[in-house]
Write a protein that holds these residues in place. Structure first.
Motif, short mmCIF file in Angstrom:
data_model
loop_
_atom_site.label_atom_id
_atom_site.label_comp_id
_atom_site.label_asym_id
_atom_site.label_seq_id
_atom_site.Cartn_x
_atom_site.Cartn_y
_atom_site.Cartn_z
N LYS A 248 74.40 63.71 80.88
CA LYS A 248 73.38 62.49 81.00
C LYS A 248 73.85 61.33 81.80
CE LYS A 248 71.32 63.48 76.90
NZ LYS A 248 69.80 63.14 76.61
N GLU A 277 65.25 61.00 78.46
CA GLU A 277 65.91 62.15 78.11
C GLU A 277 67.17 62.30 79.01
OE1 GLU A 277 63.87 65.83 77.45
OE2 GLU A 277 61.85 64.85 76.98
N GLY A 279 69.04 59.94 79.82
CA GLY A 279 69.98 59.16 79.28
C GLY A 279 69.76 57.72 79.64
N GLY A 358 71.84 66.59 86.71
CA GLY A 358 71.78 66.51 85.28
C GLY A 358 71.65 67.78 84.50
#
Length: 360
Positions: A248, A277, A279, A358
């Motif tokens: 994240k 999504e 983060g 990520g």
């Protein structure tokens, strides 16, 4: 000098002040001549006998064609319509500013506004998905191009990229107006895309996507595949579980809506969904979504770099009024413009690169 339609729009706009506060160029220069109304007034004077000269032509190029004026016009008039046609007249009558002519020379010599040939990211073979990267990502923002392709690889998408990706026509169209040479570029581009028999065309730069969905059909140029923006496509891969986020991101961020993704496609949620999504804690600048202020374009930067630098700095000022530390963008043109004026203590982040870092 202009078509009847463009002349009608100019004649109406010359009476109206209602969009002057929306023009990012006027906001930075403070010059009344940079408002859509002033440009319309100049062109109406030409129709009434004043000679169209170099000073007028220069004013017509001091515009980003960001469409903020059109999008917020209560009566439906379109300043970019007459501004583009005025640029055509400038080119035809050898009145274009020297810097504009130099960009035209670079396009003629290398096919791009940068004076260097577009790097190939070609991936041959037949696939239902074709990725169109565009010249800005291919030449000036390669990290974004590579990140998008990496994400498709991680998602297991079978895709192809044209070995010699032709120009979509958008750069020349914005520079010269929609002349026959632009239509020919579009025809060549569509032919190359159709030759792959792809059913879906994932377009990274919203400027390329716009000309494909708006002007190609108008010119009778058909694309066999469906055009989808890269942000919408990547959001779908996340939603379908084909991309999985393992690491994240952190930080409070704003997302910059680029001009044509926001106002032509009215696409606001996809990039924000990706960011959340991933983060990021998202906050909004005062002017966002359809009201987002332009940060400049790669084309405008090519012939008036100092003014675009000021315009981009103005967008950073909008960000500094929030509590965000990060400016997110999913547009190669926005990234190129914003990258030169990042304030101390703030960070510009390419959303595709962040997501690629990520995902596993």
């Amino acid at each position: 000098m202009m078509s009847q339609l463009a002349d009608k729009h100019a004649d109406k706009c010359r009476f109206c002040w209602m969009c002057r506060h929306l023009c990012p160029v006027q906001l930075q220069t403070g010059k009344e001549v940079n408002t859509p109304r002033a440009k319309a007034l100049l062109l109406s004077m030409v129709r009434r006998g004043k000679v169209y000269d170099e000073s007028m032509a220069e004013v017509m190029y001091e515009c980003l064609l960001c469409d903020a004026c059109t999008d917020n016009c209560a009566t439906g008039y379109q300043p970019p319509l007459y501004i583009r046609e005025a640029r055509t007249e400038a080119i035809l009558n050898d009145l274009a500013p020297k810097a504009v002519s130099e960009v035209l020379d670079r396009i003629e010599q290398t096919g791009t506004i940068y004076g260097t040939e577009k790097k190939s990211y070609g991936k041959t073979g037949k696939a239902e998905t074709l990725v169109y990267l565009g010249e800005v990502a291919a030449v000036a923002v390669p990290g974004m191009a590579k990140a998008l392709l990496s994400l498709l690889d991680k998602a297991g998408v079978s895709y192809t990229v044209l070995e010699q990706e032709p120009a979509s026509g958008v750069m020349l169209g914005d520079l010269t107006g929609y002349v026959e040479e632009v239509r020919q570029q579009a025809e060549i581009c569509a032919g190359a895309i159709n030759g792959t028999e792809a059913k879906e065309i994932v377009v990274l730069d919203s400027y390329d996507a716009e000309i494909m969905v708006q002007k190609y059909p108008e010119w009778g140029i058909g694309l066999k595949g469906t055009v989808v923006t890269a942000t919408a496509y990547i959001r779908r891969l996340l939603k379908d579980g084909r991309l999985k986020i393992a690491r994240k991101a952190e930080g409070r961020a704003v997302y910059h809506d680029d001009d044509r993704l926001a106002r032509t496609f009215q696409e606001f949620t996809e990039a924000r969904d990706i960011a959340r999504e991933l983060g990021y804690e998202l906050v909004e600048m005062f002017h966002h979504e359809r009201l987002a202020k332009s940060c400049g374009t790669s084309l405008a930067k090519a012939y008036m770099p100092e003014l675009v630098k000021r315009i981009a700095a103005g967008r950073w000022e909008d960000m500094l009024r929030t509590k965000a530390e990060i400016m997110l963008t999913a547009s190669p043109q926005a990234y190129e413009c914003l990258a030169e004026t990042v304030p101390e203590g703030r960070k510009l982040v390419d959303l595709f690169e962040a997501l690629d870092g990520g995902c596993v």
